[in-house]
Design an enzyme around this catalytic site. Structure first.
Site, PDB file in Angstrom:
ATOM      1  N   ARG A  66       0.839  -1.206   0.000  1.00  0.00           N
ATOM      2  CA  ARG A  66       0.000   0.000   0.000  1.00  0.00           C
ATOM      3  C   ARG A  66       0.879   1.263   0.000  1.00  0.00           C
ATOM      4  O   ARG A  66       0.555   2.237  -0.670  1.00  0.00           O
ATOM      5  CB  ARG A  66      -0.937   0.000   1.232  1.00  0.00           C
ATOM      6  N   ASN A 108     -14.032  16.607  -1.549  1.00  0.00           N
ATOM      7  CA  ASN A 108     -14.784  15.367  -1.752  1.00  0.00           C
ATOM      8  C   ASN A 108     -16.269  15.689  -1.780  1.00  0.00           C
ATOM      9  O   ASN A 108     -16.734  16.601  -1.094  1.00  0.00           O
ATOM     10  CB  ASN A 108     -14.490  14.385  -0.596  1.00  0.00           C
ATOM     11  N   HIS A 110     -19.870  14.128  -0.838  1.00  0.00           N
ATOM     12  CA  HIS A 110     -20.470  13.039  -0.071  1.00  0.00           C
ATOM     13  C   HIS A 110     -21.990  13.150  -0.183  1.00  0.00           C
ATOM     14  O   HIS A 110     -22.539  14.256  -0.037  1.00  0.00           O
ATOM     15  CB  HIS A 110     -20.022  13.095   1.399  1.00  0.00           C
TER      16      HIS A 110
HETATM   17  C1  GRF Z   1     -21.723   9.637  -5.737  1.00  0.00           C
HETATM   18  O1  GRF Z   1     -22.946   9.251  -5.142  1.00  0.00           O
HETATM   19  C2  GRF Z   1     -20.919  10.432  -4.747  1.00  0.00           C
HETATM   20  O2  GRF Z   1     -21.705  11.162  -3.836  1.00  0.00           O
HETATM   21  C3  GRF Z   1     -20.184   9.388  -4.003  1.00  0.00           C
HETATM   22  O3  GRF Z   1     -19.895   8.367  -4.942  1.00  0.00           O
HETATM   23  C4  GRF Z   1     -20.826   8.442  -6.006  1.00  0.00           C
HETATM   24  C5  GRF Z   1     -20.044   8.612  -7.266  1.00  0.00           C
HETATM   25  O4  GRF Z   1     -20.887   8.562  -8.341  1.00  0.00           O
HETATM   26  N1  GRF Z   1     -18.974   9.928  -3.432  1.00  0.00           N
HETATM   27  P1  GRF Z   1     -20.283   8.938  -9.788  1.00  0.00           P
HETATM   28  O5  GRF Z   1     -19.101   8.020 -10.038  1.00  0.00           O
HETATM   29  O6  GRF Z   1     -19.859  10.381  -9.732  1.00  0.00           O
HETATM   30  O7  GRF Z   1     -21.429   8.705 -10.727  1.00  0.00           O
END
Ligand code: GRF
Length: 207
Positions: A66, A108, A110
């Site tokens: 890793r 990020n 979420h």
């Molecule tokens: C999304 O639901 C995002 O919120 C989460 O992972 C998913 C990614 O979807 N972090 P995509 O690959 O952008 O369609």
């Protein structure tokens, strides 16, 4: 030019939203320098290729440890000289060596209103399953800076989405993506590219 590197693992609908906003002029002076995925079959890589964006696969499975993977991931990111790293459905833990090198320059998306339904194990459909199980009437999405924790960095933008009677996790996930994720991720990139976001005492502010 504000260079971003987007890290992906799956379908890439959030990446697509960024690509669309760059191409339609909503994200002025922003350039997606590279898309990196830990999965060679991620559809997000096909989306990047279709728009002439360099894609690269850095998979933990291809490295003996890793630590060596982490170094390879950092090398691939550094090569693009990003002003901002965007995690768009990236399911690999970002190592401290990268967090330290890019403090408050990694964001990020979420799919909940943090601090609800987040942390270890809360990703993808699981987030929406838990929201429906708890019976919340409002959920949404959050863009936050990435720190050494899981979904614990300073919150930049959030957008609420109503839960509707009869929602399944899949229906709710799609609504949260359409009504929140695909909007606020690009908005956060725009604000950061314009120097309008700063962090003070662990809290992100927009000037
Ligand atoms: C999304 O639901 C995002 O919120 C989460 O992972 C998913 C990614 O979807 N972090 P995509 O690959 O952008 O369609």
């Amino acid at each position: 030019m504000f260079n971003i590197v987007v890290l992906v693992s799956g379908g890439g609908t959030n990446l697509q939203a960024i690509i669309d906003n760059v191409e339609n002029g909503n994200l002025k002076d922003v350039r997606i320098a590279k898309v990196i995925s830990n999965k060679g079959d991620a559809f997000a890589l096909k989306r990047a290729a279709k728009h002439g964006i360099e894609g690269e696969v850095i998979s933990p499975k291809s490295y003996p440890s890793r630590d060596i993977f982490n170094e390879a991931l950092k090398t691939a990111i550094d090569a693009a000289e990003p002003d901002l790293i965007v995690l768009a459905g990236f399911l690999v833990v970002v190592p401290p060596v990268i967090i330290r090198a890019y403090r408050n320059r990694i964001i990020n998306i979420h799919p909940s209103l943090i601090p609800s339904f987040c942390g270890k194990g809360f990703y993808g459909l699981k987030v929406h399953e838990e929201a429906l199980k708890r019976g919340v009437k409002v959920t949404g999405a959050t863009v936050h800076f990435v720190d050494e924790g899981t979904d614990t960095g300073p919150i930049i933008i959030q957008k609420a989405v109503y839960v509707e009677e009869g929602d399944t996790p899949e229906i709710l996930q799609k609504r949260v993506m359409e009504q929140a994720e695909w909007i606020i991720l690009s908005k956060a990139i725009e604000l950061i590219s314009q120097g309008k976001v700063y962090v003070e005492d662990g809290v992100a502010h927009i000037r």
